[in-house]
Design a protein around this motif. Structure first.
Motif, PDB file in Angstrom:
ATOM      1  N   TYR A  40      10.015  13.998   3.748  1.00 37.42           N
ATOM      2  CA  TYR A  40       8.866  14.638   4.393  1.00 37.42           C
ATOM      3  C   TYR A  40       7.608  14.507   3.538  1.00 37.42           C
ATOM      4  N   SER A  41       7.758  14.597   2.234  1.00 33.81           N
ATOM      5  CA  SER A  41       6.599  14.425   1.339  1.00 33.81           C
ATOM      6  C   SER A  41       6.047  13.012   1.452  1.00 33.81           C
ATOM      7  N   ALA A  42       6.936  12.038   1.506  1.00 35.26           N
ATOM      8  CA  ALA A  42       6.505  10.641   1.626  1.00 35.26           C
ATOM      9  C   ALA A  42       5.826  10.397   2.963  1.00 35.26           C
ATOM     10  N   ARG A  43       6.387  10.941   4.002  1.00 31.64           N
ATOM     11  CA  ARG A  43       5.788  10.767   5.334  1.00 31.64           C
ATOM     12  C   ARG A  43       4.362  11.305   5.362  1.00 31.64           C
ATOM     13  N   GLU A  44       4.161  12.489   4.803  1.00 32.84           N
ATOM     14  CA  GLU A  44       2.832  13.094   4.800  1.00 32.84           C
ATOM     15  C   GLU A  44       1.871  12.298   3.926  1.00 32.84           C
ATOM     16  N   CYS A  45       2.376  11.832   2.788  1.00 30.96           N
ATOM     17  CA  CYS A  45       1.544  11.045   1.881  1.00 30.96           C
ATOM     18  C   CYS A  45       1.051   9.756   2.545  1.00 30.96           C
ATOM     19  N   LEU A  79       0.834  -1.205   0.000  1.00 33.36           N
ATOM     20  CA  LEU A  79       0.000   0.000   0.000  1.00 33.36           C
ATOM     21  C   LEU A  79       0.862   1.245   0.000  1.00 33.36           C
ATOM     22  N   ALA A  80       1.933   1.227   0.789  1.00 36.83           N
ATOM     23  CA  ALA A  80       2.824   2.386   0.870  1.00 36.83           C
ATOM     24  C   ALA A  80       3.442   2.685  -0.490  1.00 36.83           C
ATOM     25  N   LYS A  81       3.938   1.665  -1.168  1.00 41.28           N
ATOM     26  CA  LYS A  81       4.552   1.870  -2.487  1.00 41.28           C
ATOM     27  C   LYS A  81       3.522   2.409  -3.486  1.00 41.28           C
ATOM     28  N   LYS A  82       2.304   1.893  -3.416  1.00 44.73           N
ATOM     29  CA  LYS A  82       1.245   2.353  -4.323  1.00 44.73           C
ATOM     30  C   LYS A  82       0.950   3.835  -4.090  1.00 44.73           C
ATOM     31  N   LEU A  83       0.827   4.238  -2.828  1.00 45.10           N
ATOM     32  CA  LEU A  83       0.527   5.637  -2.514  1.00 45.10           C
ATOM     33  C   LEU A  83       1.643   6.559  -2.977  1.00 45.10           C
ATOM     34  N   LEU A  84       2.892   6.154  -2.757  1.00 45.09           N
ATOM     35  CA  LEU A  84       4.026   6.981  -3.176  1.00 45.09           C
ATOM     36  C   LEU A  84       4.095   7.080  -4.697  1.00 45.09           C
ATOM     37  N   ASN A  85       3.798   5.975  -5.377  1.00 47.42           N
ATOM     38  CA  ASN A  85       3.832   5.982  -6.832  1.00 47.42           C
ATOM     39  C   ASN A  85       2.767   6.914  -7.403  1.00 47.42           C
ATOM     40  N   GLU A  86       1.590   6.914  -6.787  1.00 43.33           N
ATOM     41  CA  GLU A  86       0.503   7.789  -7.237  1.00 43.33           C
ATOM     42  C   GLU A  86       0.880   9.254  -7.104  1.00 43.33           C
ATOM     43  N   GLN A  87       1.632   9.573  -6.058  1.00 42.29           N
ATOM     44  CA  GLN A  87       2.030  10.957  -5.834  1.00 42.29           C
ATOM     45  C   GLN A  87       3.387  11.269  -6.482  1.00 42.29           C
ATOM     46  N   GLN A  88       3.940  10.303  -7.206  1.00 36.97           N
ATOM     47  CA  GLN A  88       5.229  10.466  -7.895  1.00 36.97           C
ATOM     48  C   GLN A  88       6.350  10.880  -6.922  1.00 36.97           C
ATOM     49  N   ILE A  89       6.334  10.223  -5.768  1.00 31.30           N
ATOM     50  CA  ILE A  89       7.392  10.431  -4.764  1.00 31.30           C
ATOM     51  C   ILE A  89       8.310   9.218  -4.820  1.00 31.30           C
TER      52      ILE A  89
END
Length: 810
Positions: free
Chosen positions: A95-100, A55-65
């Protein structure tokens, strides 16, 4: 500096994104000078439990982080979930990843560490650092910083640095500074003092004699300057040239440095006081008016903050008050309360006098640091804990620095804030109900560092509880369902190491080190009991405090089984009435006998019941030949944390007061004078009635008018006192109303101390006293209240002694 320096003392640290990666900058002081270490391409990391990684990888990929890498690790949470590390090349991505992930419902562990803190912590680096540069020829560069006057100094810059922990002993260069200014902030002068340098930069023409020649008055330390702009330029250039490691002062960050920054801003001057010739960086506390100042390669230490961190406590932390208490000398000004007017008058008409005042303030701060070994204390605290040398407070961070790297090496990641919350409440220290009375021969037995001793004895430890709960049958029982592993733990060993170092410091008479270690050890219970700590769990703190309750209660039973009466107990101390049948030598011998018996019984009890070696140690601390445990006013119930006792050593007497008027800041000097003498008389079976009458008569006659001042703090802004308006608030409001009418600055609107007296027209401040004093009120509230705490125990009372009608028949 012509050779690579191998080790130094850490002054400042910083992380920042430069280019495509994070760079950690460490400034050190070495035996050869200043060194700037650059640690490049350091990654930031947090941890995610494995069942949330997809789930974490999916969320980061969606936000291009982009994470630089992810890797399953041989680490697990306290809940036994294995984790994966998420690594990032920049803090921005981190920090962007943490917030995402937080928004997406993914829990990240250890996501609140800055790269510089983690880099040092994981290498067990505190303050001493050994380092080497990288392999490239350009990795060691000698930098030169030029001042505006052409002078300059050098520092060594080491790129691609690699570091490890090393004990170092480096002398730091310290300078004390202080500014004088007008009410609107316009600068008059800036003073600087050390044991090798005394200067005052003063705006104004050099004094001349009657023939027009320059007067030598003050020429040995005063630098005369034409205007404020020139003052700022010359002072900043001088400071860079002097090149201190430590800048000290009194409220130096929130006043002196803050004002210098504002005056520089006013004139478009860069406030460049760092070793790299770059401006200072300011941060502000979100929850208070406190500001923090970061300067490359220099540390600013505020005398007030460091004294408080070292557990000094004064009724007032003004420089004048603290200097008088510690040094026996005050500020060079005739009227401390109205010093701004005198400073301005001196600037206009007597600049050498202002320069002397300015320099003396610098000198007083320097002497306070020397007297109390504050710099030594700050350095040692940094060496012991890894806290930045200028860190205020920081008990939680100190614990984390010491504990976290050990935890990782045992296969765990730390919990997050809030993970340990529960409905359980751990109590404070045990305070027994007291038995009021006036006693002859009371012994005080005190458990040496009780809470750290309990941690060591019963192996209380965050990870130890996780391991212990998994194997309760072979573990050590705590309280509230807690169990602690007999083998898997760190905190008991950390405390044991600190304990050993403190014993060594005591033997070597190193007061600063001993105090630093004591504060750190005693803070560990508070840390475990604070929900501001990631390791907080009420079962941990409860297993300490509830164990202490049981220890005090059992110790009380053992003492009473031997025929003595325990009249009071508080946290780690027990007060024993042994009766008037013993002389001083016999009393002391009995105290040592009880000490040995109790220690032996605890060794035996803990060994038999738990199979553990007791680290508990009770000490015979004090023999009071006379002792008063008063009652709560108006009741027959004994007080808590309030008593007085007479100690006799080698023919000399000393009365110790605890919680009574003599040691409280909210009572007048009259009450303190009266109490000290009255208790002396009662404890020594001397006459008291005539003394009480004499004090009443002298009070009415005005002989103690100088001792009738109350001093109390405004803890809120004046306008915020609405429902409850105590006397000092009434006095402050009346004073500022008068100040407004007279066109004077309002003095009491934003917190601060109020000195006031009780008059027939109500409370009035000391500086605006206009009405007659209410002597009857002082006699009732100060003399009678003090007297009736002790006189009933000798068969009399204040009213009985002072009643006019009764005195006719005496």
């Amino acid at each position: 500096m012509n050779q690579l320096v191998k080790n130094g003392f850490l002054l400042t640290r910083q992380s920042q994104d430069l280019g495509h990666g994070t760079v950690i900058t460490l400034w050190l002081k070495t035996a050869q000078g200043a060194v700037k270490l650059l640690i490049e391409n350091e990654q930031s990391v947090f941890f995610v439990i494995n069942n949330q990684v997809a789930l974490a990888k999916k969320l980061l990929n969606e936000q291009q982080i982009a994470a630089a890498k992810t890797a399953p690790l041989a680490l697990k949470t306290f809940g036994q979930d294995e984790v994966t590390g998420f690594y990032f090349n920049t803090m921005r991505d981190f920090y962007s990843a943490r917030e995402c992930l937080k928004t997406g419902g993914v829990k990240c562990y250890e996501d609140d560490f800055r790269p510089d803190d983690r880099y040092l912590m994981e290498r067990f680096i505190t303050a001493g650092i050994a380092f080497v540069g990288g392999e490239g020829a350009g990795d060691e560069r000698l930098r030169e910083v030029n001042s505006s006057d052409g002078s300059g100094n050098q520092y060594l810059e080491v790129a691609n640095a690699r570091c490890r922990a090393q004990q170092v002993d480096i002398d730091l260069v310290m300078i004390s500074i202080d500014i004088e200014c007008a009410m609107d902030g316009t600068l008059y002068s800036i003073g600087a003092y050390s044991d090798t340098c005394q200067k005052v930069f003063m705006i104004g023409p050099a004094p001349t004699d009657t023939d027009g020649n320059t007067d030598s008055a003050g020429a040995n330390y005063i630098v005369w300057i034409e205007n404020e702009v020139q003052l700022l330029h010359i002072f900043l250039a001088w400071l860079r040239d002097y090149d201190p490691d430590i800048i000290i002062g009194w409220n130096v960050i929130n006043f002196d440095m803050d004002l210098l920054q504002k005056r520089c801003d006013k004139y478009g001057i860069s406030f460049t006081i760092g070793r790299d010739n770059k401006p200072a960086y300011w941060r502000k506390n979100k929850n208070s008016e406190q500001k923090y100042l970061e300067i490359a390669g220099r540390v600013v230490l505020d005398g007030i903050d460091v004294l408080k961190t070292a557990t000094y406590n004064f009724p007032s932390f003004t420089l004048d008050y603290v200097a008088n208490v510690l040094l026996g000398v005050g500020k060079k000004v005739d009227d401390v309360d109205n010093r701004i007017k005198e400073i301005t008058d001196n600037f206009l008409y007597n600049k050498p006098a202002l320069a002397a005042y300015n320099l003396e303030d610098c000198r007083l701060v320097w002497l306070i640091f020397e007297q109390t070994l504050l710099l030594d204390f700050a350095k040692l605290r940094a060496q012991l804990t890894g806290l930045a040398i200028d860190r205020v407070g920081g008990s939680v961070a100190a614990f984390t620095n010491l504990y976290l790297p050990k935890l990782h090496r045992s296969g765990y990641v730390a919990p997050n804030m809030g993970d340990g919350h529960s409905s359980l409440v751990s109590p404070g220290g045990y305070v027994m109900d007291s038995i009021p009375g006036l006693y002859t021969n009371v012994l005080v037995l005190d458990f040496k560092s009780l809470y750290p001793s309990i941690i060591r004895t019963f192996k209380i430890d965050p990870m130890g509880m996780v391991e212990g709960l998994a194997t309760p049958d072979t573990s050590i029982p705590g309280f509230d369902g807690a169990y602690f592993s007999r083998e898997q733990h760190f905190l008991p060993d950390i405390i044991e190491s600190l304990w050993s170092e403190r014993d060594k410091a005591k033997r070597e008479k190193n007061a600063a080190l001993s105090q630093a270690i004591k504060i750190i050890m005693n803070s560990f219970y508070g840390v475990l009991g604070s929900n501001g700590c990631r390791f907080y769990d009420p079962r941990l703190s409860g297993s300490i405090t509830k164990r202490s309750h049981a220890i005090l209660k059992t110790t009380k039973e053992w003492i009473e089984d031997k025929g003595y009466k325990v009249i009071y107990g508080d946290t780690d101390s027990i007060f024993v009435d042994i009766s008037a049948d013993y002389n001083q030598e016999q009393s002391r011998a009995l105290g040592k006998e009880l000490q040995d018996v109790i220690n032996e019984k605890w060794q035996q009890t803990i060994s038999e019941k738990y199979g553990l070696h007791s680290q508990l140690e009770i000490e015979f601390e004090t023999h009071f030949s006379k002792f008063l445990m008063p009652t709560i006013r108006g009741l027959d119930v004994g007080t808590k944390k309030r008593y007085a006792g007479l100690v006799e050593n080698n023919g000399e007497q000393k009365i110790i007061f605890k919680g009574l008027e003599s040691v409280r800041t909210d009572w007048t000097e009259l009450a303190k004078i009266f109490q000290r003498e009255l208790y002396h008389r009662v404890f020594n079976n001397l006459e008291v009635a005539d003394y009480v009458k004499e004090m009443v008569a002298k009070t009415r006659a005005g002989e103690f008018d100088g001792c009738l001042v109350y001093r109390k703090r405004l803890r809120r802004k004046l306008k915020d006192y609405v429902k409850n308006v105590p006397p000092h608030v009434k006095a402050a409001r009346l004073a500022d109303e008068q100040n407004a009418k007279e066109g004077k600055p309002l003095k009491y609107q934003n917190k601060g101390w109020v000195e006031y007296l009780l008059t027939l027209n109500g409370p009035q401040t000391k500086e605006q006293l206009s009405a007659a004093l209410d002597y009857d009120l002082y006699i009732e509230r100060q003399l009678e209240a003090v007297a009736d705490a002790i006189l009933p125990f000798i068969g009399t009372s204040f009213a009985e002694i002072t009643d006019a009608q009764l005195s006719l028949f005496s």
